[in-house]
Scaffold this motif. Structure first.
Motif, mmCIF file in Angstrom:
data_model
loop_
_atom_site.group_PDB
_atom_site.id
_atom_site.type_symbol
_atom_site.label_atom_id
_atom_site.label_comp_id
_atom_site.label_asym_id
_atom_site.label_seq_id
_atom_site.Cartn_x
_atom_site.Cartn_y
_atom_site.Cartn_z
ATOM 1 N N ALA A 1 107.862 30.577 20.778
ATOM 2 C CA ALA A 1 106.627 30.472 21.581
ATOM 3 C C ALA A 1 106.905 30.644 23.077
ATOM 4 N N TYR A 2 107.690 29.724 23.641
ATOM 5 C CA TYR A 2 107.852 29.670 25.103
ATOM 6 C C TYR A 2 108.834 30.726 25.577
ATOM 7 N N GLY A 3 108.332 31.673 26.322
ATOM 8 C CA GLY A 3 109.141 32.796 26.768
ATOM 9 C C GLY A 3 108.961 34.025 25.902
ATOM 10 N N THR A 4 108.390 33.839 24.704
ATOM 11 C CA THR A 4 108.241 34.966 23.774
ATOM 12 C C THR A 4 106.767 35.349 23.626
ATOM 13 N N LEU A 5 105.933 34.446 23.108
ATOM 14 C CA LEU A 5 104.483 34.722 23.102
ATOM 15 C C LEU A 5 103.873 34.340 24.451
ATOM 16 N N PHE A 6 104.408 33.291 25.042
ATOM 17 C CA PHE A 6 103.852 32.765 26.298
ATOM 18 C C PHE A 6 104.840 32.971 27.439
ATOM 19 N N ASP A 7 104.294 33.306 28.570
ATOM 20 C CA ASP A 7 105.118 33.613 29.745
ATOM 21 C C ASP A 7 105.383 32.331 30.534
ATOM 22 N N VAL A 8 106.579 31.774 30.336
ATOM 23 C CA VAL A 8 106.893 30.500 31.003
ATOM 24 C C VAL A 8 106.908 30.644 32.525
ATOM 25 N N TYR A 9 107.122 31.852 33.003
ATOM 26 C CA TYR A 9 107.171 32.035 34.453
ATOM 27 C C TYR A 9 105.781 32.189 35.066
ATOM 28 N N SER A 10 104.753 32.212 34.205
ATOM 29 C CA SER A 10 103.399 32.309 34.764
ATOM 30 C C SER A 10 103.019 31.037 35.524
ATOM 31 N N VAL A 11 103.735 29.939 35.320
ATOM 32 C CA VAL A 11 103.495 28.742 36.134
ATOM 33 C C VAL A 11 103.919 28.962 37.579
ATOM 34 N N GLY A 12 104.674 30.019 37.813
ATOM 35 C CA GLY A 12 105.114 30.311 39.171
ATOM 36 C C GLY A 12 103.948 30.508 40.134
ATOM 37 N N GLN A 13 102.823 31.000 39.611
ATOM 38 C CA GLN A 13 101.656 31.206 40.485
ATOM 39 C C GLN A 13 101.092 29.875 40.978
ATOM 40 N N ALA A 14 100.935 28.932 40.046
ATOM 41 C CA ALA A 14 100.455 27.603 40.454
ATOM 42 C C ALA A 14 101.478 26.944 41.388
ATOM 43 N N ALA A 15 102.751 27.136 41.083
ATOM 44 C CA ALA A 15 103.809 26.554 41.924
ATOM 45 C C ALA A 15 103.790 27.175 43.319
ATOM 46 N N GLU A 16 103.521 28.464 43.376
ATOM 47 C CA GLU A 16 103.498 29.156 44.668
ATOM 48 C C GLU A 16 102.354 28.654 45.547
#
Lengths: 225, 225
Positions: free
Chosen positions: A11-26
């Motif tokens: 799931a995490y990193g494969t179906l879902f982009d774990v780095y997409s939280v980078g936008q909220a973090a930014e």
């Protein structure tokens, strides 16, 4: 070689982009979003390994808790002043990660061909359910398998065994798809037929074992059929 | 609280500076030496965890082999053109890591006080012996304990148990010293009295357990006595 009887996805990193939280973090920490997302992911995975290796599961905690612990460590490590509200905002973002752009169409194509599908994930059931619903993938997955019941994270063989038990198939008849090289490695060691999605142009792990296949998008899973 | 009956040290990162290979790496790959040293160390440790978690030791390889595998991965990851000669040069450098400047004097001070000392390390015996001799620490260590015999890396409890078996002391009477936060954590979980040397001003792991003590140099171990 015959087509596999089922396809299980990480799931995490494969179906879902774990780095997409980078936008909220930014938005919270301008200039540090990507660095926080990477450090967070690395620490989260490190923690799954520490609790699995140590004392036979006595220190197990669900993935959501390890995710929070990894976030706290990473923010401190990077010197980011993360208050409770910011922490919760990032944890909420993690519950609703973006799916990769092809995740839905690939699952739909597999279902159209009558293939049994599932997720086999480190995520705990609540976290997985939230991510699947948020990404609109519910109804496309026959099995939702979480390591939470066995209290051991991948790459422990008991984690992969959940897939064999749930599908009633021997490992050699199950395709396993992961973008995480270590996960594709562990699944290959376990006996699954593996497809590593090399989304970030990385070398594969140098431990003398190769996945059955290497692809660049989840669409490559369709070549199994 | 009574003084411990023995002090066991982690080796790599604690008595020996794993980043000292960065100098040899910098000569081979100008501008990339430090990055290679960090990536190499991270991957080496990741590999110890993968082989320990997967299939109950079936994929175990000695630390020297995992060190080489980690180097190969890291060089590829960073796009460095490492030929066989360069690889061997870096592996040779790893066999003769610099000791931290206080390592020898601290071991001497412990021996002067009659304290039982030892190393409890992921390193295989050949690698450990070479490092200890190269650093001039031989004769100052009563126990040289390697996980190689049990084919499980720290933080597996059986790894820490080697210390209790060798010294004949219960874990609560053994002090364990590591600069690696994850190692100090695993040792605390196991039951040792732990001193984490926070040499790089890092946060401690966020998993709800603290080491007994935190120091900034190996000299802080003397406060146990």
């Amino acid at each position: 070689m015959a087509s596999p009887g089922a396809v299980l996805f990480d799931a995490y990193g494969t179906l879902f982009d774990v780095y997409s939280v980078g936008q909220a973090a930014e938005r919270l920490f301008p200039g540090q979003g990507a660095a926080l997302a990477v450090a967070w992911r690395d620490k989260q995975i490190e923690y799954t390994r520490l609790v699995t290796t140590s004392n036979d599961g006595a220190h197990y905690r669900p993935f959501s808790e390890l995710t929070r612990a990894g976030l706290r460590y990473s923010a401190r490590r990077l010197g980011l002043p993360m208050d409770d509200a910011a922490e919760q905002q990032l944890m909420d973002a993690y519950r609703t990660l973006s799916a990769f752009e092809e995740s839905r169409e690939v699952l739909q194509a597999l279902k159209a061909r009558g293939v049994v599908t599932g997720i086999l994930s480190n995520g705990d059931p609540g976290m997985l359910d939230a991510a699947v619903r948020s990404a609109g993938l519910h109804g496309l997955l026959d099995h939702m398998l979480s390591v939470d019941g066995i209290r051991k994270y991948k790459t422990h063989p008991e984690a992969y065994q959940l897939g064999a038990v749930a599908t009633g198939l021997p490992p050699a008849q199950i395709a396993f798809v992961s973008c995480n090289g270590w996960d594709a490695l562990g699944a290959t060691w376990y006996g699954f037929r593996t497809l590593w999605i090399n989304r970030y142009q990385l070398p594969f792990e140098e431990l003398g074992t190769q996945p059955e296949r290497i692809g660049h998008s989840l669409r490559d899973v369709l070549a199994f059929f």
